[in-house]
Design a protein around this motif. Structure first.
Motif, PDB file in Angstrom:
ATOM      1  N   GLY A 290       0.833  -1.195   0.000  1.00  0.00           N
ATOM      2  CA  GLY A 290       0.000   0.000   0.000  1.00  0.00           C
ATOM      3  C   GLY A 290       0.867   1.244   0.000  1.00  0.00           C
ATOM      4  O   GLY A 290       2.086   1.181   0.186  1.00  0.00           O
ATOM      5  N   LYS A 291       0.239   2.380  -0.198  1.00  0.00           N
ATOM      6  CA  LYS A 291       0.939   3.651  -0.210  1.00  0.00           C
ATOM      7  C   LYS A 291       0.515   4.474   1.002  1.00  0.00           C
ATOM      8  O   LYS A 291      -0.679   4.696   1.216  1.00  0.00           O
ATOM      9  N   PHE A 292       1.516   4.911   1.786  1.00  0.00           N
ATOM     10  CA  PHE A 292       1.183   5.738   2.938  1.00  0.00           C
ATOM     11  C   PHE A 292       0.536   7.031   2.475  1.00  0.00           C
ATOM     12  O   PHE A 292       1.004   7.698   1.548  1.00  0.00           O
ATOM     13  N   LYS A 293      -0.573   7.405   3.131  1.00  0.00           N
ATOM     14  CA  LYS A 293      -1.333   8.588   2.725  1.00  0.00           C
ATOM     15  C   LYS A 293      -1.163   9.747   3.695  1.00  0.00           C
ATOM     16  O   LYS A 293      -0.744  10.831   3.313  1.00  0.00           O
ATOM     17  N   SER A 294      -1.498   9.536   4.967  1.00  0.00           N
ATOM     18  CA  SER A 294      -1.486  10.649   5.907  1.00  0.00           C
ATOM     19  C   SER A 294      -1.707  10.136   7.327  1.00  0.00           C
ATOM     20  O   SER A 294      -1.841   8.931   7.559  1.00  0.00           O
ATOM     21  N   SER A 295      -1.770  11.073   8.265  1.00  0.00           N
ATOM     22  CA  SER A 295      -2.074  10.781   9.666  1.00  0.00           C
ATOM     23  C   SER A 295      -3.197  11.698  10.124  1.00  0.00           C
ATOM     24  O   SER A 295      -3.394  12.786   9.574  1.00  0.00           O
ATOM     25  N   THR A 296      -3.932  11.259  11.134  1.00  0.00           N
ATOM     26  CA  THR A 296      -4.953  12.109  11.743  1.00  0.00           C
ATOM     27  C   THR A 296      -4.857  11.983  13.258  1.00  0.00           C
ATOM     28  O   THR A 296      -4.387  10.976  13.785  1.00  0.00           O
ATOM     29  N   ALA A 297      -5.300  13.010  13.968  1.00  0.00           N
ATOM     30  CA  ALA A 297      -5.281  13.001  15.426  1.00  0.00           C
ATOM     31  C   ALA A 297      -6.337  12.047  15.973  1.00  0.00           C
ATOM     32  O   ALA A 297      -7.420  11.886  15.378  1.00  0.00           O
ATOM     33  N   TYR A 298      -6.057  11.473  17.126  1.00  0.00           N
ATOM     34  CA  TYR A 298      -7.012  10.555  17.747  1.00  0.00           C
ATOM     35  C   TYR A 298      -8.364  11.235  17.982  1.00  0.00           C
ATOM     36  O   TYR A 298      -9.407  10.587  17.869  1.00  0.00           O
ATOM     37  N   ARG A 299      -8.359  12.523  18.276  1.00  0.00           N
ATOM     38  CA  ARG A 299      -9.619  13.212  18.570  1.00  0.00           C
ATOM     39  C   ARG A 299     -10.588  13.169  17.385  1.00  0.00           C
ATOM     40  O   ARG A 299     -11.801  13.389  17.556  1.00  0.00           O
ATOM     41  N   ASN A 300     -10.074  12.875  16.183  1.00  0.00           N
ATOM     42  CA  ASN A 300     -10.918  12.841  14.986  1.00  0.00           C
ATOM     43  C   ASN A 300     -11.266  11.426  14.518  1.00  0.00           C
ATOM     44  O   ASN A 300     -11.847  11.267  13.447  1.00  0.00           O
ATOM     45  N   VAL A 301     -10.889  10.421  15.302  1.00  0.00           N
ATOM     46  CA  VAL A 301     -11.085   9.039  14.855  1.00  0.00           C
ATOM     47  C   VAL A 301     -12.553   8.728  14.605  1.00  0.00           C
ATOM     48  O   VAL A 301     -12.916   8.137  13.566  1.00  0.00           O
ATOM     49  N   GLN A 302     -13.419   9.094  15.527  1.00  0.00           N
ATOM     50  CA  GLN A 302     -14.837   8.770  15.351  1.00  0.00           C
ATOM     51  C   GLN A 302     -15.406   9.474  14.127  1.00  0.00           C
ATOM     52  O   GLN A 302     -16.174   8.890  13.358  1.00  0.00           O
ATOM     53  N   ARG A 303     -15.020  10.715  13.919  1.00  0.00           N
ATOM     54  CA  ARG A 303     -15.510  11.469  12.761  1.00  0.00           C
ATOM     55  C   ARG A 303     -15.027  10.866  11.445  1.00  0.00           C
ATOM     56  O   ARG A 303     -15.789  10.746  10.479  1.00  0.00           O
ATOM     57  N   ASP A 304     -13.745  10.475  11.405  1.00  0.00           N
ATOM     58  CA  ASP A 304     -13.134  10.058  10.143  1.00  0.00           C
ATOM     59  C   ASP A 304     -13.290   8.575   9.839  1.00  0.00           C
ATOM     60  O   ASP A 304     -13.248   8.178   8.661  1.00  0.00           O
ATOM     61  N   PHE A 305     -13.449   7.745  10.891  1.00  0.00           N
ATOM     62  CA  PHE A 305     -13.434   6.294  10.675  1.00  0.00           C
ATOM     63  C   PHE A 305     -14.592   5.563  11.356  1.00  0.00           C
ATOM     64  O   PHE A 305     -14.596   4.337  11.429  1.00  0.00           O
ATOM     65  N   GLY A 306     -15.556   6.309  11.880  1.00  0.00           N
ATOM     66  CA  GLY A 306     -16.705   5.684  12.537  1.00  0.00           C
ATOM     67  C   GLY A 306     -17.568   4.896  11.564  1.00  0.00           C
ATOM     68  O   GLY A 306     -17.373   4.946  10.337  1.00  0.00           O
ATOM     69  N   PRO A 307     -18.564   4.149  12.075  1.00  0.00           N
ATOM     70  CA  PRO A 307     -19.399   3.296  11.227  1.00  0.00           C
ATOM     71  C   PRO A 307     -20.062   4.044  10.071  1.00  0.00           C
ATOM     72  O   PRO A 307     -20.292   3.458   9.003  1.00  0.00           O
ATOM     73  N   GLN A 308     -20.345   5.310  10.275  1.00  0.00           N
ATOM     74  CA  GLN A 308     -21.016   6.096   9.232  1.00  0.00           C
ATOM     75  C   GLN A 308     -20.132   6.339   8.018  1.00  0.00           C
ATOM     76  O   GLN A 308     -20.612   6.742   6.952  1.00  0.00           O
ATOM     77  N   THR A 309     -18.819   6.068   8.145  1.00  0.00           N
ATOM     78  CA  THR A 309     -17.875   6.360   7.060  1.00  0.00           C
ATOM     79  C   THR A 309     -17.632   5.171   6.142  1.00  0.00           C
ATOM     80  O   THR A 309     -16.978   5.319   5.108  1.00  0.00           O
ATOM     81  N   GLY A 310     -18.096   4.013   6.520  1.00  0.00           N
ATOM     82  CA  GLY A 310     -17.846   2.810   5.724  1.00  0.00           C
ATOM     83  C   GLY A 310     -16.619   2.022   6.163  1.00  0.00           C
ATOM     84  O   GLY A 310     -16.366   0.924   5.637  1.00  0.00           O
ATOM     85  N   TYR A 311     -15.846   2.546   7.094  1.00  0.00           N
ATOM     86  CA  TYR A 311     -14.703   1.800   7.627  1.00  0.00           C
ATOM     87  C   TYR A 311     -15.203   0.705   8.561  1.00  0.00           C
ATOM     88  O   TYR A 311     -16.179   0.880   9.297  1.00  0.00           O
ATOM     89  N   LYS A 312     -14.528  -0.430   8.534  1.00  0.00           N
ATOM     90  CA  LYS A 312     -14.809  -1.536   9.438  1.00  0.00           C
ATOM     91  C   LYS A 312     -13.732  -1.586  10.517  1.00  0.00           C
ATOM     92  O   LYS A 312     -12.537  -1.490  10.214  1.00  0.00           O
ATOM     93  N   ALA A 313     -14.148  -1.717  11.764  1.00  0.00           N
ATOM     94  CA  ALA A 313     -13.211  -1.747  12.892  1.00  0.00           C
ATOM     95  C   ALA A 313     -12.830  -3.191  13.223  1.00  0.00           C
ATOM     96  O   ALA A 313     -13.694  -4.081  13.246  1.00  0.00           O
ATOM     97  N   PHE A 314     -11.542  -3.424  13.481  1.00  0.00           N
ATOM     98  CA  PHE A 314     -11.037  -4.756  13.800  1.00  0.00           C
ATOM     99  C   PHE A 314     -10.094  -4.685  15.005  1.00  0.00           C
ATOM    100  O   PHE A 314      -9.569  -3.619  15.340  1.00  0.00           O
ATOM    101  N   TRP A 315      -9.889  -5.852  15.610  1.00  0.00           N
ATOM    102  CA  TRP A 315      -8.969  -5.980  16.743  1.00  0.00           C
ATOM    103  C   TRP A 315      -8.069  -7.183  16.507  1.00  0.00           C
ATOM    104  O   TRP A 315      -8.553  -8.286  16.238  1.00  0.00           O
ATOM    105  N   ASP A 316      -6.755  -6.989  16.573  1.00  0.00           N
ATOM    106  CA  ASP A 316      -5.790  -8.074  16.452  1.00  0.00           C
ATOM    107  C   ASP A 316      -5.423  -8.527  17.859  1.00  0.00           C
ATOM    108  O   ASP A 316      -4.719  -7.821  18.586  1.00  0.00           O
ATOM    109  N   ASP A 317      -5.880  -9.712  18.233  1.00  0.00           N
ATOM    110  CA  ASP A 317      -5.692 -10.148  19.614  1.00  0.00           C
ATOM    111  C   ASP A 317      -4.287 -10.658  19.883  1.00  0.00           C
ATOM    112  O   ASP A 317      -3.931 -10.887  21.045  1.00  0.00           O
TER     113      ASP A 317
END
Length: 382
Positions: A290-317
């Motif tokens: 893949g190609k590195f794109k950018s970084s975002t602050a943790y305070r924006n995680v819900q806005r940028d990657f929440g369920p409404q955005t189409g991103y799927k959340a995963f956990w690597d145990d």
């Protein structure tokens, strides 16, 4: 009491006093030879890097910190330099926090990513190292700050593109630390930020020579998968996986095997994401090209990657790390969240480490990741 009994009491008293005197002498001698202390006054140190404006200092929840580190001072010739205007006012505002939080330590940092272009050349000279150390003491005195954190990225191994580096950096870094400790004395704090990837750990620092002289090393256990990495992965995972060697635990275990005391090691949490694009869907985007794109602050995680955005959340145990993947946009995101930060803080406590630090304070949100660190620290869970 008979004469014999009085004599016996006197002899016992004299013997006790000799024993006490001997213990005091031994204690003094031990104090002279022990390395600079690392034990935090609190259960663990909690260190936040600050890279913001003077006005934003007021938003810091300093009661949850043991240390705040101003980021960044720079080299001006061979001297440590804090810029005039906003940089100077920012440091003054940080030091002013100590009025409300007298136990808070305020440190100044040199360099940062892209901020140490002349470090290799300047620190190659003994005269320059002396001048730099003297200037550090003068700056700390002027601001009434508590110490310095060296963030040279990196001695010996490749760091910021175009910055000089070479094998001579290793002994020069050791001599720089020695000169700083001589100049600053035993009471000022001295630390350095270290790459947590294997090549840095193996080649960049003479650990056994340096660590007795510093209060702690701040292991940058983030960006372990960076913009130049050929594949995606966990940029701040706690544990290694079968497909990714680099991890927080790997860095800690590497230094413990070298005999470095656990109570001099600080691990890092990422209060920001790293995002890759054009990432195939295998392993939900992990370990893929893949190609590195950018970084975002943790305070924006819900806005940028929440369920409404189409991103799927995963956990690597295995890695104990979260990540996102967007199937149609083919984007992968690695980051720390409350669950992973809780586990990192527990890890620091369980391993007897000096503490946990993070980049950076202003990336957090109210009642965010710093609140998680504070809760776990106060609970003292083992």
């Amino acid at each position: 009491m008979s004469i014999d009994e009085q004599t016996a009491v006197l002899l016992n008293y004299r013997n006790a006093m000799r024993y006490h005197s001997a213990l005091v002498t031994i204690a003094v001698l031990i104090g002279l030879v022990l390395p600079y202390p690392a034990h935090p006054a609190e259960p663990i140190t909690v260190i936040g890097y600050y890279a913001g404006s003077p006005e934003k200092v007021a938003t810091i929840d300093a009661g949850k910190l043991t240390h705040v580190i101003y980021s960044f001072g720079h080299l001006s010739g061979n001297r440590f330099y804090i810029g005039k205007g906003k940089p100077t006012q920012t440091v003054r505002n940080l030091v002013a926090l100590k009025k409300k939080y007298p136990k808070l330590k305020v440190m100044l940092s040199l360099g940062g990513w892209g901020g140490c272009a002349t470090c290799s050349k300047v620190f190659a000279s003994a005269d320059n190292r002396k001048a730099f150390a003297r200037s550090v003491r003068e700056v700390l005195d002027a601001f009434k700050a508590d110490g310095i954190d060296l963030d040279w990225e990196y001695p010996v191994v490749k760091g910021y593109p175009g910055h000089p580096y070479g094998p001579e950096d290793k002994p020069n870094f050791t001599e720089l630390i020695r000169e700083l400790r001589r100049e600053l004395g035993p009471n000022r704090e001295l630390s350095f930020a270290a790459g947590a990837f294997q090549k840095y750990l193996d080649e960049a620092v003479d650990w056994k020579a340096v660590m007795p002289l510093v209060n702690r090393v701040n292991l940058m256990t983030y960006d372990l998968v960076h913009g130049n990495s050929p594949t995606t992965g966990h940029h701040t995972g706690l544990y290694s996986t079968p497909l990714q060697h680099e991890s927080t635990d790997n860095a800690v275990q590497t230094l413990l095997r070298l005999g470095i005391p656990a109570n001099k090691l600080v691990i890092g949490a990422a209060f920001y994401t790293r995002i890759w694009e054009n990432v195939p869907a295998g392993y939900n985007g992990r370990y893929q090209p893949g190609k590195f794109k950018s970084s975002t602050a943790y305070r924006n995680v819900q806005r940028d990657f929440g369920p409404q955005t189409g991103y799927k959340a995963f956990w690597d145990d295995t890695a104990k790390a979260p990540y996102f993947y967007h199937p149609s946009r083919k984007r992968y995101v690695s980051y720390d969240n409350p669950r992973s930060v809780e586990l990192k803080t527990q890890y620091a406590i369980q391993k007897g480490l000096n503490g946990i630090m993070f980049w950076a304070l202003l990336h957090d949100k109210p009642n965010g990741l710093l609140a998680v660190i504070d809760r776990v620290k106060r609970s003292g869970r083992k």
